[in-house]
Design a protein around this motif. Sequence first.
Motif, PDB file in Angstrom:
ATOM      1  N   PRO A  12     -70.112 -10.961 -55.110  1.00 24.26           N
ATOM      2  CA  PRO A  12     -69.359 -10.997 -56.362  1.00 24.26           C
ATOM      3  C   PRO A  12     -70.215 -10.951 -57.623  1.00 24.26           C
ATOM      4  O   PRO A  12     -69.825 -10.345 -58.618  1.00 24.26           O
ATOM      5  N   ASN A  13     -71.399 -11.563 -57.592  1.00 25.56           N
ATOM      6  CA  ASN A  13     -72.233 -11.617 -58.794  1.00 25.56           C
ATOM      7  C   ASN A  13     -73.053 -10.351 -59.018  1.00 25.56           C
ATOM      8  O   ASN A  13     -73.674 -10.204 -60.076  1.00 25.56           O
ATOM      9  N   ASP A  14     -73.064  -9.453 -58.035  1.00 26.53           N
ATOM     10  CA  ASP A  14     -73.922  -8.267 -58.123  1.00 26.53           C
ATOM     11  C   ASP A  14     -73.134  -6.958 -58.154  1.00 26.53           C
ATOM     12  O   ASP A  14     -73.723  -5.882 -58.087  1.00 26.53           O
ATOM     13  N   ARG A  15     -71.817  -7.046 -58.248  1.00 31.43           N
ATOM     14  CA  ARG A  15     -71.000  -5.841 -58.130  1.00 31.43           C
ATOM     15  C   ARG A  15     -70.987  -4.985 -59.393  1.00 31.43           C
ATOM     16  O   ARG A  15     -70.966  -3.756 -59.322  1.00 31.43           O
ATOM     17  N   GLN A  16     -70.984  -5.618 -60.548  1.00 29.56           N
ATOM     18  CA  GLN A  16     -70.651  -4.905 -61.763  1.00 29.56           C
ATOM     19  C   GLN A  16     -71.585  -3.734 -62.063  1.00 29.56           C
ATOM     20  O   GLN A  16     -71.137  -2.643 -62.436  1.00 29.56           O
ATOM     21  N   ALA A  17     -72.891  -3.935 -61.905  1.00 33.97           N
ATOM     22  CA  ALA A  17     -73.841  -2.856 -62.211  1.00 33.97           C
ATOM     23  C   ALA A  17     -73.599  -1.644 -61.325  1.00 33.97           C
ATOM     24  O   ALA A  17     -73.613  -0.495 -61.785  1.00 33.97           O
ATOM     25  N   ARG A  18     -73.370  -1.880 -60.030  1.00 36.43           N
ATOM     26  CA  ARG A  18     -73.120  -0.767 -59.112  1.00 36.43           C
ATOM     27  C   ARG A  18     -71.815  -0.053 -59.444  1.00 36.43           C
ATOM     28  O   ARG A  18     -71.730   1.176 -59.397  1.00 36.43           O
ATOM     29  N   LEU A  19     -70.792  -0.830 -59.759  1.00 35.16           N
ATOM     30  CA  LEU A  19     -69.492  -0.240 -60.058  1.00 35.16           C
ATOM     31  C   LEU A  19     -69.553   0.595 -61.328  1.00 35.16           C
ATOM     32  O   LEU A  19     -68.970   1.682 -61.402  1.00 35.16           O
ATOM     33  N   SER A 236     -60.584   2.354 -62.965  1.00 37.05           N
ATOM     34  CA  SER A 236     -60.384   0.961 -62.541  1.00 37.05           C
ATOM     35  C   SER A 236     -61.636   0.336 -61.941  1.00 37.05           C
ATOM     36  O   SER A 236     -61.650  -0.864 -61.652  1.00 37.05           O
ATOM     37  N   LEU A 237     -62.693   1.129 -61.723  1.00 35.07           N
ATOM     38  CA  LEU A 237     -63.917   0.558 -61.173  1.00 35.07           C
ATOM     39  C   LEU A 237     -64.480  -0.489 -62.131  1.00 35.07           C
ATOM     40  O   LEU A 237     -64.685  -0.226 -63.309  1.00 35.07           O
ATOM     41  N   GLY A 238     -64.726  -1.679 -61.600  1.00 33.92           N
ATOM     42  CA  GLY A 238     -65.246  -2.760 -62.430  1.00 33.92           C
ATOM     43  C   GLY A 238     -64.284  -3.917 -62.570  1.00 33.92           C
ATOM     44  O   GLY A 238     -64.686  -5.029 -62.903  1.00 33.92           O
ATOM     45  N   ARG A 239     -63.005  -3.674 -62.310  1.00 35.25           N
ATOM     46  CA  ARG A 239     -62.047  -4.770 -62.325  1.00 35.25           C
ATOM     47  C   ARG A 239     -61.863  -5.283 -60.893  1.00 35.25           C
ATOM     48  O   ARG A 239     -62.285  -4.643 -59.933  1.00 35.25           O
ATOM     49  N   LEU A 240     -61.223  -6.434 -60.736  1.00 37.04           N
ATOM     50  CA  LEU A 240     -60.965  -6.956 -59.400  1.00 37.04           C
ATOM     51  C   LEU A 240     -60.132  -5.958 -58.606  1.00 37.04           C
ATOM     52  O   LEU A 240     -59.118  -5.449 -59.088  1.00 37.04           O
ATOM     53  N   ARG A 241     -60.545  -5.691 -57.376  1.00 34.06           N
ATOM     54  CA  ARG A 241     -59.794  -4.788 -56.502  1.00 34.06           C
ATOM     55  C   ARG A 241     -60.053  -5.209 -55.066  1.00 34.06           C
ATOM     56  O   ARG A 241     -61.213  -5.253 -54.626  1.00 34.06           O
ATOM     57  N   TYR A 242     -59.011  -5.545 -54.338  1.00 34.71           N
ATOM     58  CA  TYR A 242     -59.153  -6.016 -52.964  1.00 34.71           C
ATOM     59  C   TYR A 242     -58.256  -5.220 -52.023  1.00 34.71           C
ATOM     60  O   TYR A 242     -57.132  -4.835 -52.380  1.00 34.71           O
ATOM     61  N   ALA A 243     -58.758  -4.982 -50.823  1.00 36.71           N
ATOM     62  CA  ALA A 243     -57.937  -4.487 -49.724  1.00 36.71           C
ATOM     63  C   ALA A 243     -57.694  -5.659 -48.777  1.00 36.71           C
ATOM     64  O   ALA A 243     -58.628  -6.385 -48.432  1.00 36.71           O
ATOM     65  N   VAL A 244     -56.445  -5.834 -48.385  1.00 32.34           N
ATOM     66  CA  VAL A 244     -56.087  -6.942 -47.499  1.00 32.34           C
ATOM     67  C   VAL A 244     -55.286  -6.390 -46.333  1.00 32.34           C
ATOM     68  O   VAL A 244     -54.311  -5.656 -46.523  1.00 32.34           O
ATOM     69  N   GLU A 265     -56.514  -5.822 -60.345  1.00 29.49           N
ATOM     70  CA  GLU A 265     -56.461  -6.615 -61.565  1.00 29.49           C
ATOM     71  C   GLU A 265     -55.701  -5.863 -62.659  1.00 29.49           C
ATOM     72  O   GLU A 265     -55.885  -4.666 -62.862  1.00 29.49           O
ATOM     73  N   GLY A 266     -54.847  -6.575 -63.357  1.00 29.49           N
ATOM     74  CA  GLY A 266     -54.132  -6.009 -64.487  1.00 29.49           C
ATOM     75  C   GLY A 266     -54.836  -6.374 -65.785  1.00 29.49           C
ATOM     76  O   GLY A 266     -54.935  -7.553 -66.115  1.00 29.49           O
ATOM     77  N   LEU A 267     -55.320  -5.368 -66.491  1.00 27.90           N
ATOM     78  CA  LEU A 267     -56.019  -5.596 -67.748  1.00 27.90           C
ATOM     79  C   LEU A 267     -55.130  -5.221 -68.927  1.00 27.90           C
ATOM     80  O   LEU A 267     -54.093  -4.575 -68.773  1.00 27.90           O
ATOM     81  N   LYS A 268     -55.545  -5.604 -70.095  1.00 29.64           N
ATOM     82  CA  LYS A 268     -54.811  -5.267 -71.311  1.00 29.64           C
ATOM     83  C   LYS A 268     -54.733  -3.755 -71.455  1.00 29.64           C
ATOM     84  O   LYS A 268     -55.722  -3.044 -71.268  1.00 29.64           O
ATOM     85  N   ALA A 269     -53.561  -3.252 -71.788  1.00 34.10           N
ATOM     86  CA  ALA A 269     -53.374  -1.807 -71.910  1.00 34.10           C
ATOM     87  C   ALA A 269     -54.036  -1.277 -73.178  1.00 34.10           C
ATOM     88  O   ALA A 269     -53.964  -1.893 -74.243  1.00 34.10           O
ATOM     89  N   ALA A 270     -54.691  -0.114 -73.040  1.00 35.61           N
ATOM     90  CA  ALA A 270     -55.243   0.572 -74.209  1.00 35.61           C
ATOM     91  C   ALA A 270     -54.155   1.338 -74.941  1.00 35.61           C
ATOM     92  O   ALA A 270     -54.281   1.611 -76.137  1.00 35.61           O
ATOM     93  N   ALA A 271     -53.088   1.682 -74.229  1.00 30.56           N
ATOM     94  CA  ALA A 271     -51.997   2.432 -74.834  1.00 30.56           C
ATOM     95  C   ALA A 271     -51.304   1.593 -75.902  1.00 30.56           C
ATOM     96  O   ALA A 271     -50.988   0.428 -75.673  1.00 30.56           O
ATOM     97  N   PRO A 272     -51.054   2.175 -77.083  1.00 35.42           N
ATOM     98  CA  PRO A 272     -50.376   1.415 -78.145  1.00 35.42           C
ATOM     99  C   PRO A 272     -48.910   1.207 -77.833  1.00 35.42           C
ATOM    100  O   PRO A 272     -48.232   2.099 -77.328  1.00 35.42           O
ATOM    101  N   ARG A 273     -48.427   0.039 -78.138  1.00 34.09           N
ATOM    102  CA  ARG A 273     -47.026  -0.300 -77.911  1.00 34.09           C
ATOM    103  C   ARG A 273     -46.276  -0.293 -79.231  1.00 34.09           C
ATOM    104  O   ARG A 273     -46.853  -0.504 -80.294  1.00 34.09           O
ATOM    105  N   TYR A 274     -45.001  -0.062 -79.158  1.00 38.06           N
ATOM    106  CA  TYR A 274     -44.173  -0.163 -80.362  1.00 38.06           C
ATOM    107  C   TYR A 274     -44.052  -1.635 -80.769  1.00 38.06           C
ATOM    108  O   TYR A 274     -43.871  -2.508 -79.904  1.00 38.06           O
ATOM    109  N   PRO A 275     -44.157  -1.931 -82.052  1.00 38.68           N
ATOM    110  CA  PRO A 275     -44.038  -3.328 -82.490  1.00 38.68           C
ATOM    111  C   PRO A 275     -42.614  -3.850 -82.305  1.00 38.68           C
ATOM    112  O   PRO A 275     -41.637  -3.089 -82.333  1.00 38.68           O
ATOM    113  N   GLY A 276     -42.528  -5.149 -82.092  1.00 44.55           N
ATOM    114  CA  GLY A 276     -41.229  -5.797 -82.012  1.00 44.55           C
ATOM    115  C   GLY A 276     -40.503  -5.626 -80.699  1.00 44.55           C
ATOM    116  O   GLY A 276     -39.330  -6.021 -80.578  1.00 44.55           O
TER     117      GLY A 276
END
Length: 407
Positions: A12-19, A236-244, A265-276
């Motif tokens: 877990p501590n060494d994944r990010q650089a490779r991903l 999606s490479l770099g976020r949590l991803r598991y096969a079970v 893993e669900g991250l914050k969307a880059a797509a802009p949302r309509y306000p309200g």
Amino acid sequence: MPKKKSSALPGPNDRQARLTARRNMKMAESAHAYVRGNTSKFYEWLDGIEGHTLPEGPAIWICGDCHTGNLGPVANTDGDVEIQIRDLDQTVIGNPAHDIVRLGLSLATAARGSDLPGVTTARMIEALSEGYEHAFDATAKDRPIKNAKPEAVRVMMKEAVRRTWQQLAIERIEDVEPSIPLGKRFWPLDKEERSEIEALFERREIADIAVALRKNADEENVSVIDAAYWVKGCSSLGRLRYAVLLDVDGGAVEGDDLCLIDIKEGLKAAAPRYPGQDMPRDNGERIVEGARHLTPALGERMRSARLNDRSVVIRELLPQDMKLTVEQLTQEEAMKAARFLAMVVGKAHARQMDKAGRRAWLSELRRARSKSLDAPSWLWKSIVALVSSHEAGYLEHCRRYALTPAL
């Protein structure tokens, strides 16, 4: 039984650089791959254009990352298969025009990669416009588009309907034996990750994913056979991803008694949302809710949860779930692909609108035509600008990353 950890595979501590290195190399494979893996550049462009350049469509759930790789065959709980939007990570309540432009960019870069002339790209955008508008036209039932599916889609649909669990297992985990082989695609978990995943499927509301498609199955009999970190996707490479791998009935055998689960893993969307607009604050819940509106067949098979104190989306992978690959195109197939895929997206949008809303949006789409192109001028101008900026960005990306060996 947990597998012995290989010293050659990262924990877990060494994944990010490779991903990160792997993601950069995948994006360097082609301009089309760069577009697929670089959602943020699309929205950087969108943020920089002048207001009212694009029409403000009705507030509906949009895909938010509507490229060709995010469409493909999807099965519902009854086993019916259709081409649908299959990746909803970026879904928000936003402007449907963003999905049209993003799909047009993806198709245009695929055409460039197929060495098709520029006039074909122009015709593709006309076909895209025709297919998308067809979904909103009340008279469309009387004017069906004949031979709409491109050959690649017809072949994939036939394959999807025939596919078995054994084929899924061989494709995804390289074996039908009840284990996940560690290696290039699957990396080991630590004890804490394994324990949290096992605890997750002890919850009935999560375990019921595995029994939804199986008669007489019981959530209490669902157990984790094996699990691994999944090196999968591009953006999606770099976020949590598991096969079970789950056993559904307590007697692990190949086929219907086994279940392959994707946890992402669900991250914050880059797509802009309509306000309200009222949307779930949790990213996993947002993705599931968007799927229920855009692709109900997929949404009913998804759940959201918390894992390692992060928001995740959980779904069972079915043999029929496949990724549509649009790489090498002929001129005729390019226009068919544009028309058909735009129709798929249009139907996903249209089902969220009432009759008056569909009519108003169709009227807006049919405005601003030029004499030389039967498509909205804002759509064509946007795609020309985006192709230019993405090709430049792709070349710079290759200079920065493709000359350095991947980890």
